[in-house]
Design a protein around this motif. Structure first.
Motif, PDB file in Angstrom:
ATOM      1  N   TYR A  50       0.825  -1.204   0.000  1.00 17.85           N
ATOM      2  CA  TYR A  50       0.000   0.000   0.000  1.00 17.85           C
ATOM      3  C   TYR A  50       0.858   1.252   0.000  1.00 17.85           C
ATOM      4  CZ  TYR A  50      -3.620  -3.346   1.261  1.00 17.85           C
ATOM      5  OH  TYR A  50      -4.473  -4.413   1.260  1.00 17.85           O
ATOM      6  N   LYS A  51       0.314   2.324  -0.593  1.00 18.16           N
ATOM      7  CA  LYS A  51       0.908   3.654  -0.530  1.00 18.16           C
ATOM      8  C   LYS A  51       0.024   4.521   0.363  1.00 18.16           C
ATOM      9  CE  LYS A  51       2.835   3.576  -5.238  1.00 18.16           C
ATOM     10  NZ  LYS A  51       2.811   4.252  -6.556  1.00 18.16           N
ATOM     11  N   LEU A  52       0.658   5.271   1.249  1.00 20.84           N
ATOM     12  CA  LEU A  52      -0.076   6.099   2.193  1.00 20.84           C
ATOM     13  C   LEU A  52       0.367   7.542   2.045  1.00 20.84           C
ATOM     14  CD1 LEU A  52      -2.084   5.975   4.618  1.00 20.84           C
ATOM     15  CD2 LEU A  52      -0.098   5.648   6.108  1.00 20.84           C
ATOM     16  N   LYS A  53      -0.563   8.425   1.723  1.00 22.40           N
ATOM     17  CA  LYS A  53      -0.283   9.853   1.607  1.00 22.40           C
ATOM     18  C   LYS A  53      -0.913  10.569   2.789  1.00 22.40           C
ATOM     19  CE  LYS A  53      -0.804  13.966  -1.275  1.00 22.40           C
ATOM     20  NZ  LYS A  53      -1.450  14.567  -2.464  1.00 22.40           N
ATOM     21  N   LEU A  54      -0.049  11.208   3.608  1.00 21.38           N
ATOM     22  CA  LEU A  54      -0.510  11.901   4.804  1.00 21.38           C
ATOM     23  C   LEU A  54      -0.147  13.377   4.741  1.00 21.38           C
ATOM     24  CD1 LEU A  54       0.638   9.352   7.542  1.00 21.38           C
ATOM     25  CD2 LEU A  54      -1.637   9.557   6.523  1.00 21.38           C
ATOM     26  N   ALA A  55      -1.049  14.212   5.225  1.00 20.35           N
ATOM     27  CA  ALA A  55      -0.736  15.639   5.323  1.00 20.35           C
ATOM     28  C   ALA A  55       0.369  15.871   6.339  1.00 20.35           C
ATOM     29  CB  ALA A  55      -1.995  16.425   5.692  1.00 20.35           C
ATOM     30  N   PRO A 173      12.319  10.409  -1.155  1.00 23.15           N
ATOM     31  CA  PRO A 173      11.325   9.637  -1.920  1.00 23.15           C
ATOM     32  C   PRO A 173       9.895   9.880  -1.477  1.00 23.15           C
ATOM     33  CG  PRO A 173      13.188   8.250  -1.290  1.00 23.15           C
ATOM     34  CD  PRO A 173      13.331   9.544  -0.534  1.00 23.15           C
ATOM     35  N   HIS A 174       9.703  10.315  -0.228  1.00 24.09           N
ATOM     36  CA  HIS A 174       8.347  10.527   0.293  1.00 24.09           C
ATOM     37  C   HIS A 174       7.683  11.766  -0.302  1.00 24.09           C
ATOM     38  CE1 HIS A 174       9.156   7.334   3.132  1.00 24.09           C
ATOM     39  NE2 HIS A 174      10.280   7.946   3.475  1.00 24.09           N
ATOM     40  N   ASP A 175       8.444  12.564  -1.060  1.00 21.36           N
ATOM     41  CA  ASP A 175       7.855  13.712  -1.749  1.00 21.36           C
ATOM     42  C   ASP A 175       7.134  13.303  -3.029  1.00 21.36           C
ATOM     43  OD1 ASP A 175       8.820  15.480   0.148  1.00 21.36           O
ATOM     44  OD2 ASP A 175      10.641  15.969  -0.984  1.00 21.36           O
ATOM     45  N   TYR A 176       7.259  12.030  -3.405  1.00 23.62           N
ATOM     46  CA  TYR A 176       6.770  11.605  -4.717  1.00 23.62           C
ATOM     47  C   TYR A 176       5.843  10.396  -4.590  1.00 23.62           C
ATOM     48  CZ  TYR A 176      10.711  14.489  -6.150  1.00 23.62           C
ATOM     49  OH  TYR A 176      11.596  15.521  -6.318  1.00 23.62           O
ATOM     50  N   GLU A 177       4.810  10.387  -5.423  1.00 21.60           N
ATOM     51  CA  GLU A 177       3.880   9.255  -5.441  1.00 21.60           C
ATOM     52  C   GLU A 177       4.466   8.069  -6.194  1.00 21.60           C
ATOM     53  OE1 GLU A 177      -0.668   8.093  -6.913  1.00 21.60           O
ATOM     54  OE2 GLU A 177       0.096  10.134  -7.199  1.00 21.60           O
ATOM     55  N   ASN A 178       5.217   8.340  -7.261  1.00 16.88           N
ATOM     56  CA  ASN A 178       5.680   7.268  -8.145  1.00 16.88           C
ATOM     57  C   ASN A 178       7.171   7.402  -8.451  1.00 16.88           C
ATOM     58  OD1 ASN A 178       3.017   6.015  -8.734  1.00 16.88           O
ATOM     59  ND2 ASN A 178       2.583   7.990  -9.694  1.00 16.88           N
ATOM     60  N   ASN A 179       7.704   6.369  -9.059  1.00 23.00           N
ATOM     61  CA  ASN A 179       9.063   6.423  -9.577  1.00 23.00           C
ATOM     62  C   ASN A 179       9.159   5.617 -10.855  1.00 23.00           C
ATOM     63  OD1 ASN A 179       9.542   3.622  -8.891  1.00 23.00           O
ATOM     64  ND2 ASN A 179      10.032   4.245  -6.803  1.00 23.00           N
ATOM     65  N   TYR A 223      12.396   9.798  -9.576  1.00 27.49           N
ATOM     66  CA  TYR A 223      11.116  10.136  -8.975  1.00 27.49           C
ATOM     67  C   TYR A 223      10.418  11.271  -9.719  1.00 27.49           C
ATOM     68  CZ  TYR A 223      13.187   7.440  -5.187  1.00 27.49           C
ATOM     69  OH  TYR A 223      13.779   6.448  -4.459  1.00 27.49           O
ATOM     70  N   GLY A 224       9.088  11.282  -9.618  1.00 25.88           N
ATOM     71  CA  GLY A 224       8.325  12.369 -10.220  1.00 25.88           C
ATOM     72  C   GLY A 224       6.857  12.258  -9.877  1.00 25.88           C
ATOM     73  N   ASN A 225       6.176  13.394  -9.948  1.00 27.55           N
ATOM     74  CA  ASN A 225       4.726  13.431  -9.757  1.00 27.55           C
ATOM     75  C   ASN A 225       3.992  13.784 -11.047  1.00 27.55           C
ATOM     76  OD1 ASN A 225       4.703  12.791  -6.963  1.00 27.55           O
ATOM     77  ND2 ASN A 225       5.305  14.894  -6.475  1.00 27.55           N
ATOM     78  N   ALA A 226       4.756  14.011 -12.121  1.00 31.49           N
ATOM     79  CA  ALA A 226       4.165  14.336 -13.420  1.00 31.49           C
ATOM     80  C   ALA A 226       5.178  13.994 -14.509  1.00 31.49           C
ATOM     81  CB  ALA A 226       3.788  15.817 -13.496  1.00 31.49           C
TER      82      ALA A 226
END
Length: 321
Positions: A50-55, A173-179, A223-226
């Motif tokens: 699982y991937k977990l995105k937290l504020a 790496p935690h700044d990015y959703e994917n790689n 890494y990247g988000n777009a």
């Protein structure tokens, strides 16, 4: 433990997400807690990753009895799979995936590293062992079933050696959703490389990945988000010298460039044979030294860009040899 609210008890703010790529996700609401398609399809399972995105980051504590790997086989489909690792101890990739029938080019990756399957060499890359409490993504050609062994030959607590790059190049790496991943090789560097070089990837002026060579090949996670265009340079850990490379790669989430037998080629020189290296500090303040090894006489133009990619200096050097 299948109930998402029970598993993530006390963790969550409005808008936080938990995902099981590529199919399911739950979102947190202060009114309803964690709800969504993960909950609707049985909740959190030990076989899945699982991937977990937290504020706001926090510590997550879970208690319970150890899961018996033999009673929780992991089903693997053709393509990308988000998988959990059901073990209490570290285990080599070869040991952990011993029940899978991998194909040439299959990929196992974590948030920070990856390994690729080669029919001659087995699993090879920057990811050498699997760890408890870490989720993984597995790209499989054939699919199959993983039944993790109850124990392996490694001890827990293995610490990977750190890579030395300038502090403003450090990647979180935690700044990015994917790689995405690449197996690369410097095609024409045997006469000038020292063996201390780190391959670094950049999105504009921002460093988004780096790796040491493994037997002459770089297994680099980027890494990247777009979607974006990535450029590359070599950083010498011993001298802090930076050497430009000519390649440009399109960043796409979860893509894989190159393989163990057919690496992605990277080059130090342009068509004229000009090698370009630039100074030990980036950015520099007053002076920067540029060295060039020219195989043929050619026109030389020096350009300097600031940290946001704007051209700030141009010097035409004319014919050089």
């Amino acid at each position: 433990m299948s109930d998402v609210n029970q598993a993530l008890n006390g963790v969550g703010e409005s808008g936080d997400l938990i995902k099981n790529d590529p199919l399911y996700f739950d979102q947190y609401s202060s009114a309803t807690g964690w709800t969504g398609s993960i909950t609707a399809n049985g909740g959190i399972m030990p076989e899945s990753g699982y991937k977990l995105k937290l504020a706001n980051g926090t510590n997550l504590y879970m208690t319970g009895l150890p899961v018996d790997p033999s009673t929780h086989p992991v089903s693997v489909t053709s393509g990308w799979n988000s998988i959990g690792f059901i073990s209490q101890l570290n285990m080599t990739v070869e040991e952990a995936l011993s029940t899978l029938n991998p194909a040439e080019g299959d990929v196992l990756k974590s948030q920070k590293a990856f390994s690729m399957y080669d029919e001659s060499l087995g699993w090879i890359g920057s990811l050498t062992y699997m760890e408890p409490h870490v989720g993984y993504m597995l790209k499989s050609a054939n699919g199959g079933t993983i039944t993790y062994p109850a124990s392996g030959t490694l001890r827990s607590g293995i610490v990977a050696s750190d890579i030395s790059v300038p502090s403003n190049w450090k990647v979180n790496p935690h700044d990015y959703e994917n790689n995405m991943n690449m197996v690369a090789e410097i095609e024409n560097g045997s006469s000038v490389l020292t063996g201390n070089e780190i391959l670094c990837a950049f999105d504009g002026s921002k460093c988004v990945g780096y790796a040491r060579a493994i037997n002459g090949k770089y297994f680099i996670t980027m890494y990247g988000n777009a979607d974006s265009e990535l450029t590359f340079a070599l950083y010498d850990e011993s001298t802090a010298e930076i050497t430009s490379l000519t390649a440009m790669i399109e960043y796409r989430a979860n893509e894989v460039h190159g393989s163990v037998q057919a690496t992605q080629p990277l080059n130090l020189v342009d068509e004229t044979g000009a090698q370009s290296t630039f100074g030990a500090t980036n950015p520099f303040i007053d002076i920067v030294q540029v060295k060039m090894n020219l195989e043929v006489q050619t026109n030389v133009r020096v350009e300097s860009y600031n940290q946001v990619g704007a051209l700030v200096f141009v010097q035409e050097m004319g014919e050089q040899e």
